[in-house]
Structure formats: structure tokens, C-alpha cells
Motif scaffolding. Structure first.
Motif, mmCIF file in Angstrom:
data_model
loop_
_atom_site.group_PDB
_atom_site.id
_atom_site.type_symbol
_atom_site.label_atom_id
_atom_site.label_comp_id
_atom_site.label_asym_id
_atom_site.label_seq_id
_atom_site.Cartn_x
_atom_site.Cartn_y
_atom_site.Cartn_z
ATOM 1 N N VAL A 17 0.848 -1.202 0.000
ATOM 2 C CA VAL A 17 0.000 0.000 0.000
ATOM 3 C C VAL A 17 0.880 1.248 0.000
ATOM 4 C CG1 VAL A 17 -1.628 1.341 1.399
ATOM 5 C CG2 VAL A 17 -2.007 -1.109 1.045
ATOM 6 N N MET A 18 1.944 1.229 0.783
ATOM 7 C CA MET A 18 2.861 2.369 0.807
ATOM 8 C C MET A 18 3.502 2.579 -0.565
ATOM 9 S SD MET A 18 6.017 3.004 3.405
ATOM 10 C CE MET A 18 7.437 2.581 2.425
ATOM 11 N N ASP A 19 3.864 1.486 -1.228
ATOM 12 C CA ASP A 19 4.456 1.597 -2.565
ATOM 13 C C ASP A 19 3.444 2.127 -3.580
ATOM 14 O OD1 ASP A 19 6.889 0.695 -1.633
ATOM 15 O OD2 ASP A 19 6.473 -1.395 -2.146
ATOM 16 N N LEU A 20 2.210 1.678 -3.491
ATOM 17 C CA LEU A 20 1.164 2.199 -4.391
ATOM 18 C C LEU A 20 0.972 3.692 -4.180
ATOM 19 C CD1 LEU A 20 -1.455 -0.680 -4.293
ATOM 20 C CD2 LEU A 20 -0.002 -0.013 -6.214
ATOM 21 N N PRO A 34 10.214 6.826 -3.625
ATOM 22 C CA PRO A 34 11.567 6.564 -3.133
ATOM 23 C C PRO A 34 12.326 5.600 -4.040
ATOM 24 C CG PRO A 34 9.919 6.184 -1.406
ATOM 25 C CD PRO A 34 9.180 6.409 -2.684
ATOM 26 N N ASP A 35 13.639 5.750 -4.077
ATOM 27 C CA ASP A 35 14.491 4.869 -4.867
ATOM 28 C C ASP A 35 15.145 3.872 -3.913
ATOM 29 O OD1 ASP A 35 16.224 3.604 -6.555
ATOM 30 O OD2 ASP A 35 17.352 5.400 -7.105
ATOM 31 N N GLY A 69 17.787 -3.549 -2.187
ATOM 32 C CA GLY A 69 16.994 -2.471 -1.596
ATOM 33 C C GLY A 69 15.531 -2.819 -1.436
ATOM 34 N N TRP A 70 14.943 -3.400 -2.474
ATOM 35 C CA TRP A 70 13.527 -3.765 -2.401
ATOM 36 C C TRP A 70 13.299 -4.888 -1.393
ATOM 37 C CZ3 TRP A 70 9.268 -1.325 -3.945
ATOM 38 C CH2 TRP A 70 9.436 -0.272 -4.830
ATOM 39 N N THR A 71 14.230 -5.827 -1.320
ATOM 40 C CA THR A 71 14.115 -6.899 -0.328
ATOM 41 C C THR A 71 14.191 -6.324 1.084
ATOM 42 O OG1 THR A 71 15.101 -8.476 -1.866
ATOM 43 C CG2 THR A 71 15.134 -9.070 0.468
#
Length: 92
Positions: A17-20, A34-35, A69-71
Motif C-alpha cells: 500500500v505504501m508503494d502504491l 523513493p528509490d 533495496g527492495w528486499t
């Protein structure tokens, strides 16, 4: 096992949800998401003994930094969810 399942579902769900929201806010507010590749770069440099950078964006890239980073981003979300469930209980 139930605790682990709820922690995974809650952590991954909340992080998604935060990524969306990060994707949606660009056209709405003009703010880039964010990157997390930079987080991966920072973590990747830790393996080499470097923990501080004046500018992580200027640091040399690390192989697999986006995946790292995504992990880390999703594992952090799961850890926060696990902490919530440990303190407030599964029925929060």
C-alpha cells in the motif's frame, strides 16, 4: 505459525500500500517515489566495511542493488508488522 502468517500478510500488504501511494503521488503531488536501489547500494557497501557516505547517490553502484533495496524494504515492513503483532496481539 499463525503469528508468522499474519506478520507476513500484514507486512507485505502494508508495504505494498505504501508503494502504491508512492506511485500515485507523482501525478497527484509531483513527488517522486523513493528509490530503494539507493538503500540497496548503502547495504551493499556495508559488506565492504563502508557504513557512511556523503552522498549515497554519488557512491559507486553495487551489483544487485535494486533487488537488495527492495528486499530490505519489504523485510522492514514485515519486521514492523511482527513487532505490532507481538505487542498488540493478533487481534489488534
Amino acid at each position: 505459525m499463525e503469528y508468522l502468517t499474519f506478520a507476513l500478510i500484514t507486512g507485505v500488504g502494508a508495504t505494498a500500500v505504501m508503494d502504491l501511494w508512492g506511485i500515485v503521488r507523482r501525478p497527484l503531488l509531483g513527488i517522486a517515489p523513493p528509490d530503494y536501489g539507493l538503500v540497496g547500494r548503502w547495504i551493499g557497501h556495508m559488506r565492504r566495511g563502508r557504513f557512511r557516505h556523503d552522498s549515497i547517490a554519488a557512491a559507486p553502484p553495487v551489483r544487485g542493488e535494486h533487488l537488495i533495496g527492495w528486499t530490505a524494504h519489504y523485510l522492514t515492513g514485515i519486521a514492523f508488522a511482527a513487532t505490532l503483532l507481538a505487542t498488540a496481539g493478533i487481534g489488534w
